[in-house]
Design a protein around this motif. Sequence first.
Motif, PDB file in Angstrom:
ATOM      1  N   GLN A   1      20.883  -5.821 -28.510  1.00 51.88           N
ATOM      2  CA  GLN A   1      21.844  -6.455 -29.406  1.00 51.88           C
ATOM      3  C   GLN A   1      21.187  -6.788 -30.747  1.00 51.88           C
ATOM      4  OE1 GLN A   1      24.687  -6.167 -30.115  1.00 51.88           O
ATOM      5  NE2 GLN A   1      25.950  -7.591 -28.953  1.00 51.88           N
ATOM      6  N   ARG A   2      19.903  -7.130 -30.725  1.00 51.24           N
ATOM      7  CA  ARG A   2      19.220  -7.412 -31.985  1.00 51.24           C
ATOM      8  C   ARG A   2      19.065  -6.137 -32.815  1.00 51.24           C
ATOM      9  NH1 ARG A   2      13.990 -10.463 -30.714  1.00 51.24           N
ATOM     10  NH2 ARG A   2      14.266  -9.869 -28.534  1.00 51.24           N
ATOM     11  N   VAL A   3      18.844  -5.018 -32.131  1.00 53.69           N
ATOM     12  CA  VAL A   3      18.807  -3.736 -32.855  1.00 53.69           C
ATOM     13  C   VAL A   3      20.170  -3.472 -33.493  1.00 53.69           C
ATOM     14  CG1 VAL A   3      18.594  -1.229 -32.654  1.00 53.69           C
ATOM     15  CG2 VAL A   3      17.022  -2.714 -31.390  1.00 53.69           C
ATOM     16  N   ALA A   4      21.233  -3.752 -32.738  1.00 56.09           N
ATOM     17  CA  ALA A   4      22.581  -3.527 -33.268  1.00 56.09           C
ATOM     18  C   ALA A   4      22.817  -4.376 -34.515  1.00 56.09           C
ATOM     19  CB  ALA A   4      23.630  -3.832 -32.200  1.00 56.09           C
TER      20      ALA A   4
ATOM     21  N   GLU B   1      12.721   5.640 -47.738  1.00 53.11           N
ATOM     22  CA  GLU B   1      13.403   4.404 -48.126  1.00 53.11           C
ATOM     23  C   GLU B   1      14.128   3.798 -46.924  1.00 53.11           C
ATOM     24  OE1 GLU B   1      16.719   3.240 -51.581  1.00 53.11           O
ATOM     25  OE2 GLU B   1      16.287   5.324 -51.050  1.00 53.11           O
ATOM     26  N   ALA B   2      14.872   4.654 -46.217  1.00 54.55           N
ATOM     27  CA  ALA B   2      15.634   4.174 -45.063  1.00 54.55           C
ATOM     28  C   ALA B   2      14.706   3.608 -44.002  1.00 54.55           C
ATOM     29  CB  ALA B   2      16.472   5.314 -44.478  1.00 54.55           C
ATOM     30  N   LYS B   3      13.557   4.253 -43.841  1.00 54.83           N
ATOM     31  CA  LYS B   3      12.603   3.802 -42.838  1.00 54.83           C
ATOM     32  C   LYS B   3      12.037   2.438 -43.201  1.00 54.83           C
ATOM     33  CE  LYS B   3       8.644   5.355 -40.198  1.00 54.83           C
ATOM     34  NZ  LYS B   3       7.762   6.455 -39.863  1.00 54.83           N
ATOM     35  N   LYS B   4      11.728   2.283 -44.469  1.00 55.13           N
ATOM     36  CA  LYS B   4      11.171   1.006 -44.936  1.00 55.13           C
ATOM     37  C   LYS B   4      12.164  -0.126 -44.663  1.00 55.13           C
ATOM     38  CE  LYS B   4      10.285  -0.676 -49.195  1.00 55.13           C
ATOM     39  NZ  LYS B   4      10.426  -0.347 -50.601  1.00 55.13           N
ATOM     40  N   ILE B   5      13.422   0.139 -45.015  1.00 52.29           N
ATOM     41  CA  ILE B   5      14.457  -0.884 -44.834  1.00 52.29           C
ATOM     42  C   ILE B   5      14.684  -1.168 -43.354  1.00 52.29           C
ATOM     43  CG2 ILE B   5      16.914  -1.361 -45.171  1.00 52.29           C
ATOM     44  CD1 ILE B   5      16.682   0.168 -47.826  1.00 52.29           C
ATOM     45  N   ALA B   6      14.704  -0.094 -42.553  1.00 53.36           N
ATOM     46  CA  ALA B   6      14.926  -0.265 -41.116  1.00 53.36           C
ATOM     47  C   ALA B   6      13.823  -1.132 -40.513  1.00 53.36           C
ATOM     48  CB  ALA B   6      14.974   1.098 -40.432  1.00 53.36           C
ATOM     49  N   LEU B   7      12.587  -0.849 -40.887  1.00 54.23           N
ATOM     50  CA  LEU B   7      11.465  -1.627 -40.337  1.00 54.23           C
ATOM     51  C   LEU B   7      11.533  -3.080 -40.774  1.00 54.23           C
ATOM     52  CD1 LEU B   7       8.574   0.993 -40.656  1.00 54.23           C
ATOM     53  CD2 LEU B   7       9.571   0.057 -38.541  1.00 54.23           C
TER      54      LEU B   7
ATOM     55  N   GLY C   1      12.918  -9.559 -35.055  1.00 51.04           N
ATOM     56  CA  GLY C   1      11.828  -9.875 -34.146  1.00 51.04           C
ATOM     57  C   GLY C   1      11.407  -8.789 -33.177  1.00 51.04           C
ATOM     58  N   ILE C   2      11.711  -7.522 -33.481  1.00 50.41           N
ATOM     59  CA  ILE C   2      11.269  -6.463 -32.575  1.00 50.41           C
ATOM     60  C   ILE C   2      10.722  -5.263 -33.343  1.00 50.41           C
ATOM     61  CG2 ILE C   2      12.381  -6.752 -30.325  1.00 50.41           C
ATOM     62  CD1 ILE C   2      14.863  -5.538 -31.454  1.00 50.41           C
ATOM     63  N   GLY C   3       9.869  -5.556 -34.307  1.00 48.09           N
ATOM     64  CA  GLY C   3       9.236  -4.492 -35.077  1.00 48.09           C
ATOM     65  C   GLY C   3       8.471  -3.507 -34.213  1.00 48.09           C
ATOM     66  N   ASP C   4       8.002  -3.971 -33.067  1.00 47.47           N
ATOM     67  CA  ASP C   4       7.182  -3.103 -32.213  1.00 47.47           C
ATOM     68  C   ASP C   4       8.008  -2.118 -31.393  1.00 47.47           C
ATOM     69  OD1 ASP C   4       8.218  -5.399 -30.998  1.00 47.47           O
ATOM     70  OD2 ASP C   4       6.809  -5.253 -29.327  1.00 47.47           O
ATOM     71  N   LYS C   5       9.328  -2.207 -31.466  1.00 47.53           N
ATOM     72  CA  LYS C   5      10.165  -1.321 -30.635  1.00 47.53           C
ATOM     73  C   LYS C   5      10.747  -0.149 -31.425  1.00 47.53           C
ATOM     74  CE  LYS C   5       9.946  -3.862 -26.887  1.00 47.53           C
ATOM     75  NZ  LYS C   5       9.086  -3.427 -25.793  1.00 47.53           N
ATOM     76  N   ALA C   6      10.248   0.055 -32.631  1.00 51.06           N
ATOM     77  CA  ALA C   6      10.865   1.035 -33.525  1.00 51.06           C
ATOM     78  C   ALA C   6      11.050   2.406 -32.885  1.00 51.06           C
ATOM     79  CB  ALA C   6      10.038   1.165 -34.796  1.00 51.06           C
ATOM     80  N   ASN C   7      10.083   2.822 -32.094  1.00 55.29           N
ATOM     81  CA  ASN C   7      10.170   4.185 -31.559  1.00 55.29           C
ATOM     82  C   ASN C   7      10.650   4.255 -30.120  1.00 55.29           C
ATOM     83  OD1 ASN C   7       9.284   5.487 -33.978  1.00 55.29           O
ATOM     84  ND2 ASN C   7       7.262   4.631 -33.558  1.00 55.29           N
ATOM     85  N   SER C   8      11.137   3.135 -29.602  1.00 51.86           N
ATOM     86  CA  SER C   8      11.704   3.153 -28.251  1.00 51.86           C
ATOM     87  C   SER C   8      13.120   3.703 -28.290  1.00 51.86           C
ATOM     88  CB  SER C   8      11.758   1.739 -27.678  1.00 51.86           C
ATOM     89  OG  SER C   8      10.487   1.149 -27.706  1.00 51.86           O
ATOM     90  N   PHE C   9      13.605   4.122 -27.132  1.00 48.64           N
ATOM     91  CA  PHE C   9      15.020   4.462 -27.007  1.00 48.64           C
ATOM     92  C   PHE C   9      15.766   3.233 -26.499  1.00 48.64           C
ATOM     93  CE2 PHE C   9      13.341   8.698 -27.291  1.00 48.64           C
ATOM     94  CZ  PHE C   9      14.351   9.382 -27.965  1.00 48.64           C
TER      95      PHE C   9
ATOM     96  N   LYS D   1      19.266   8.477 -29.754  1.00 44.23           N
ATOM     97  CA  LYS D   1      18.408   8.250 -30.917  1.00 44.23           C
ATOM     98  C   LYS D   1      17.482   7.067 -30.667  1.00 44.23           C
ATOM     99  CE  LYS D   1      21.606  10.108 -34.373  1.00 44.23           C
ATOM    100  NZ  LYS D   1      20.737  11.238 -34.731  1.00 44.23           N
ATOM    101  N   THR D   2      16.302   7.112 -31.303  1.00 41.25           N
ATOM    102  CA  THR D   2      15.387   5.974 -31.172  1.00 41.25           C
ATOM    103  C   THR D   2      15.965   4.787 -31.937  1.00 41.25           C
ATOM    104  OG1 THR D   2      14.167   6.506 -33.177  1.00 41.25           O
ATOM    105  CG2 THR D   2      13.388   7.523 -31.126  1.00 41.25           C
ATOM    106  N   VAL D   3      15.347   3.627 -31.720  1.00 43.33           N
ATOM    107  CA  VAL D   3      15.759   2.416 -32.417  1.00 43.33           C
ATOM    108  C   VAL D   3      15.769   2.652 -33.930  1.00 43.33           C
ATOM    109  CG1 VAL D   3      14.911   0.114 -33.013  1.00 43.33           C
ATOM    110  CG2 VAL D   3      15.094   0.802 -30.605  1.00 43.33           C
ATOM    111  N   LEU D   4      14.675   3.237 -34.414  1.00 45.73           N
ATOM    112  CA  LEU D   4      14.572   3.483 -35.845  1.00 45.73           C
ATOM    113  C   LEU D   4      15.688   4.419 -36.325  1.00 45.73           C
ATOM    114  CD1 LEU D   4      12.534   2.398 -37.842  1.00 45.73           C
ATOM    115  CD2 LEU D   4      11.201   4.486 -37.571  1.00 45.73           C
ATOM    116  N   GLU D   5      15.925   5.489 -35.562  1.00 40.40           N
ATOM    117  CA  GLU D   5      16.965   6.465 -35.939  1.00 40.40           C
ATOM    118  C   GLU D   5      18.352   5.836 -35.901  1.00 40.40           C
ATOM    119  OE1 GLU D   5      14.645  10.430 -34.242  1.00 40.40           O
ATOM    120  OE2 GLU D   5      16.111   9.388 -32.996  1.00 40.40           O
TER     121      GLU D   5
END
Lengths: 212, 242
Positions: free
Chosen positions: B143-146, B112-118, B125-133, B92-96
Amino acid sequence: MLDFSILTENLDMYLLGFKNTILSSLIALVASLILGILVAIMRIAPIKPLNWLGTAYVEFIRNIPLLIITFFFFLGLKLSGLYAGTLALTIYTSSFIAEAIRAGILSVPKGQMEAARSSGLSYGQAMRLVILPQAVKIVIPPLGNQFINLVKNSSILAVVAGLDLMYHGDLISSRTFVVFDVYIFVAAFYLILTIPLSIGVGYLEKRLAKSN
Amino acid sequence: MIVFDGVNKYFGDFHVLKEIDLTINKGEVVVVIGPSGSGKSTLLRCINRLETISGGSLSINGLNVADKKTDINKLRRNIGMVFQHFYLYPHKTVLENIMLAPRKVLGQSEAEAKKIALKYLEKVGIGDKANSFPSQLSGGQQQRVAIARGLAMGPEIMLFDEPTSALDPEMIGEVLDVMKALAHEGMTMVVVTHEMGFAREVADRIVFMDEGKILEEATPAEFYANPREERARLFLSRILNH
Ligand SMILES: Nc1ncnc2c1ncn2[C@@H]1O[C@H](COP(=O)(O)OP(=O)(O)OP(=O)(O)O)[C@@H](O)[C@H]1O
Ligand SMILES: [Mg+2]
């Protein structure tokens, strides 16, 4: 040289057998996949009696000859050859599929389940949304091999007059008194089924490897 | 509030937690330290019932964790957990990754979930990585995504099990900074770590464990200045001098 008149003169019988082999294999493939997934989950779920049941099923079924299972349905339950053979094939194959799927699930790191569960997902949700999608990649190659085996094993139907490709081969052979050429054509029909299957699995394997 | 009252835990014959008494109040940051195999992870994992206790009682906000009638999935919504090896979902991507539990457990809508996730991705500090794996990120970013994944559920409590131990040294700081910010916002945190700077700066209490027992419980200032237990002293000198 191969005598192609054997093929052309008995084409309708070959094709009838071919059709039944495809039918039987297709049904057994779908059914054994469903059954295999269920048994794999039974073996892994955190419920002891289910584990035992699943283990008993797998160990019992995969350690007896396919022929015996077929006879059980044919002679014991008096089903028709086509039904008995397809059913036996389904049950036999499902035990191998269950093992392949179980191995795939177990190869997903334990932490994946823990991360999913600790976020509040139920066991079923974690399995479906997190574990199984990862296990699929690992399971595709062994599953493909099981399906190829299944197509070949479907020749068991011939033993119980199951009207399949092998059965019709036997029939043609006893009528024409030709052995070698008849079965070469039978083999060719099996290859028409198994080679695309084999290529398809190879292709999927490559695609899944890339997406990693 | 998390209350351990005479908690014991066995793995087969092995007595891994011995008579644990520990109270963690709302908004407190408790750092757990101790030698390898002392039972730190097990203690942490009992809190969200990844491990079941064998005796004594453990409650969270008055709810008995061990009780079969306690809805464990409901309890876990309220407790985020961050692991040493991140355990992001690789397919799954970071956002997923972040949206999965809010969608499936809390029943949030996609938007709603997307808004909160972003929002939480920005926060770590990694808003730009939302669609990365996950495989495209560095360890520190993973670890910050976690952490963002845990926070997106809006938990009251966050558990951290050696969150920086698997990271290259230059990435430890970025993860600790996120954790410090959380601590300052009043999150209740239980953190297993050997990062003494972190403990000194934000811990309200340090719990020292050895061989399944809590040997010492003190404020960082007390603990570093003058550990009462000989074994704590030895342990400290080892991790501070290497
Ligand atoms: N599932 C398990 N089954 C049996 N023994 C276990 C299990 N999990 C942990 N243990 C044992 O329990 C003891 C405590 O383990 P735990 O992981 O809680 O230690 P720890 O303090 O976190 O150590 P570390 O610093 O190495 O992470 C260890 O001796 C470990 O081998
Ligand atoms: Mg540990």
